[in-house]
Design an enzyme around this catalytic site. Structure first.
Site, PDB file in Angstrom:
ATOM      1  N   ASP A  21       0.858  -1.165   0.054  1.00 26.62           N
ATOM      2  CA  ASP A  21      -0.031   0.077   0.055  1.00 26.62           C
ATOM      3  C   ASP A  21       0.990   1.350  -0.120  1.00 26.62           C
ATOM      4  O   ASP A  21       1.784   1.436   0.870  1.00 26.62           O
ATOM      5  CB  ASP A  21      -0.944   0.004   1.225  1.00 26.62           C
ATOM      6  CG  ASP A  21      -2.085   1.067   1.314  1.00 26.62           C
ATOM      7  OD1 ASP A  21      -2.227   1.765   0.265  1.00 26.62           O
ATOM      8  OD2 ASP A  21      -2.453   1.312   2.440  1.00 26.62           O
ATOM      9  N   ASP A 116      -3.037   2.238  -5.727  1.00 22.53           N
ATOM     10  CA  ASP A 116      -2.059   2.084  -4.812  1.00 22.53           C
ATOM     11  C   ASP A 116      -2.112   0.847  -3.974  1.00 22.53           C
ATOM     12  O   ASP A 116      -1.189   0.898  -2.970  1.00 22.53           O
ATOM     13  CB  ASP A 116      -1.730   3.831  -4.325  1.00 22.53           C
ATOM     14  CG  ASP A 116      -2.858   3.634  -2.985  1.00 22.53           C
ATOM     15  OD1 ASP A 116      -3.913   3.173  -3.207  1.00 22.53           O
ATOM     16  OD2 ASP A 116      -2.432   4.077  -2.086  1.00 22.53           O
ATOM     17  N   GLU A 117      -2.677   0.050  -4.000  1.00 23.07           N
ATOM     18  CA  GLU A 117      -2.779  -0.950  -3.190  1.00 23.07           C
ATOM     19  C   GLU A 117      -3.218  -2.374  -3.939  1.00 23.07           C
ATOM     20  O   GLU A 117      -4.025  -2.369  -4.747  1.00 23.07           O
ATOM     21  CB  GLU A 117      -4.014  -0.685  -2.523  1.00 23.07           C
ATOM     22  CG  GLU A 117      -3.991  -0.951  -0.824  1.00 23.07           C
ATOM     23  CD  GLU A 117      -5.631  -0.620  -0.336  1.00 23.07           C
ATOM     24  OE1 GLU A 117      -5.916  -1.674   0.205  1.00 23.07           O
ATOM     25  OE2 GLU A 117      -5.930   0.453  -0.453  1.00 23.07           O
TER      26      GLU A 117
HETATM   27 MG   LIG Z   1      -2.629   3.834   0.362  1.00 24.57          MG
END
Ligand SMILES: [Mg+2]
EC number: 2.7.7.7
Length: 371
Positions: A21, A116-117
């Site tokens: 993350d 983003d993960e």
């Molecule tokens: Mg994040």
């Protein structure tokens, strides 16, 4: 207890799941590209005068109580010096693609959750002598070296623990929960950390005197089923560290929606219209987290107090607020009763096949950017 975990590791292969993350992703990209923003309270989001919301903010902004999904106007009241930048999704998608490439160098078993993960199943990875800790460190180093972005990584035998682990010592975190330590780790875990436990469930658990997983584990399953329905079984499993959800590679998001079940039914149509605005705001925020994907339709869902549900939808290429109100109007007239749940959402345009994109990459096509 130790005996049980040894037995299970003999009979079942213990999985190794990573959750990666990026820290304050959009803000981190902007700071990377303009170092003068370093240390300044910074938020990425819509402007206050257009009723925008915060998508991401950095840690200096968080010190003022600013957080994602907060209306920008409120964030500016909390932190008048807050610098608000409007998002540049093309740029974030490009950085995201670079980071996803690093994930895929480690394993093909990658499940992206947003720009983003992602979850990675590295059970079968033999590089780094199979050490999840070493793999996590490598991901962090590569992401920083190739993109300038810091990621936090958690490693654990299942998804829910991996996700908790990546958050455990954020920012710039690397936290590993090895199989032999899951038992003691979970015991002390507050129940609000469990996957699917939102503020309402947490409050209900609290009222029952259940604050930690230790408290949860001693509850008879019957009582949990009684209090929480089907989710009671899930709570029971999570408190015992059981989460068999696979890392789902072919996951394709077909719609994005938000909904609310009201404590008290909304008795009239007028109240339903009023209730739409906060839902639409949340939907904007959720779409921003997914990089504002292309929209094909928008819809409204209504559940009446007799539990009859109806969904009304229409073609749209962007979110049009007035159209949600029209959809609500016609959905409501199908029941004309008090409403217990309202939802708003969008159906997305199908994504191009990633394997095909890969082929184009090999051919060195001038642009593989999605339309
Ligand atoms: Mg994040």
């Amino acid at each position: 207890m130790a005996r049980a975990s040894t037995e299970s590791s003999v009979s079942d292969p213990v999985r190794k799941i990573l959750h990666a993350d990026c820290d304050c992703f959009y803000a981190a990209v902007e700071i990377r590209d303009d170092p003068s923003l370093q240390g300044v309270p910074l938020a990425i989001g819509g402007s206050a005068d257009r009723r925008g919301v915060i998508a991401t903010c950095n840690y200096p902004a968080r010190k003022f109580g600013v957080h994602s999904a907060m209306p920008t106007a409120r964030a500016l009241r909390l932190c008048p010096q807050l610098k608000v930048i409007s998002p540049d999704f093309d740029k974030y998608r490009e950085v995201s693609r670079q980071i996803q490439t690093i994930f895929h160098e480690l394993t093909p078993l990658v499940e992206p959750l947003s720009l983003d993960e992602a979850y990675l199943d590295v059970t079968q990875v033999s590089r780094f002598q199979g050490s999840a800790t070493w793999m996590a460190r490598w991901l962090k180093e590569e992401a920083l070296a190739r993109t300038g972005i810091v990621i936090s990584v958690g490693a654990a035998p299942n998804k829910f623990l991996a996700k908790i682990a990546s958050d455990w010592d954020k920012p710039d975190g690397l936290f590993v929960i090895p199989p032999e330590r899951t038992e003691s780790f979970i015991t002390d875990l507050p129940v609000k950390k469990l996957h699917g436990v939102g503020p309402a469930t947490a409050a209900k658990l609290d009222a029952l005197g259940i604050a930690s997983c230790r408290d949860l584990r001693i509850q008879p399953l019957d009582r949990l089923l009684d209090q929480f329905g089907k989710f009671g079984r899930r709570l029971h499993e999570l408190a015992h560290g059981i989460d068999d959800r696979p890392v789902n590679v072919s996951r394709e998001r077909k719609s994005v929606s938000v909904e609310t079940t009201y404590d008290h039914d909304l008795p009239h149509l007028a109240g339903c219209h009023q209730a739409l605005a906060p839902l639409i705001e949340k939907l904007h925020d959720r779409l921003a987290r997914h990089g504002d994907p292309a929209i094909a339709k928008q819809f409204v869902k209504v559940r009446f107090n007799d539990f009859a549900s109806t969904t009304q939808e229409t073609g749209a290429t962007g979110i049009i607020h007035a159209r949600f109100h029209e959809l609500l109007e016609s959905a409501w007239h199908r029941g004309e009763r008090p409403v217990r749940l309202l939802g708003v959402g969008v159906r997305l345009m199908p994504e191009p096949d990633h394997h095909q994109l890969g082929l184009f990459d090999d051919l060195d096509a001038p642009s593989t950017r999605l339309p």
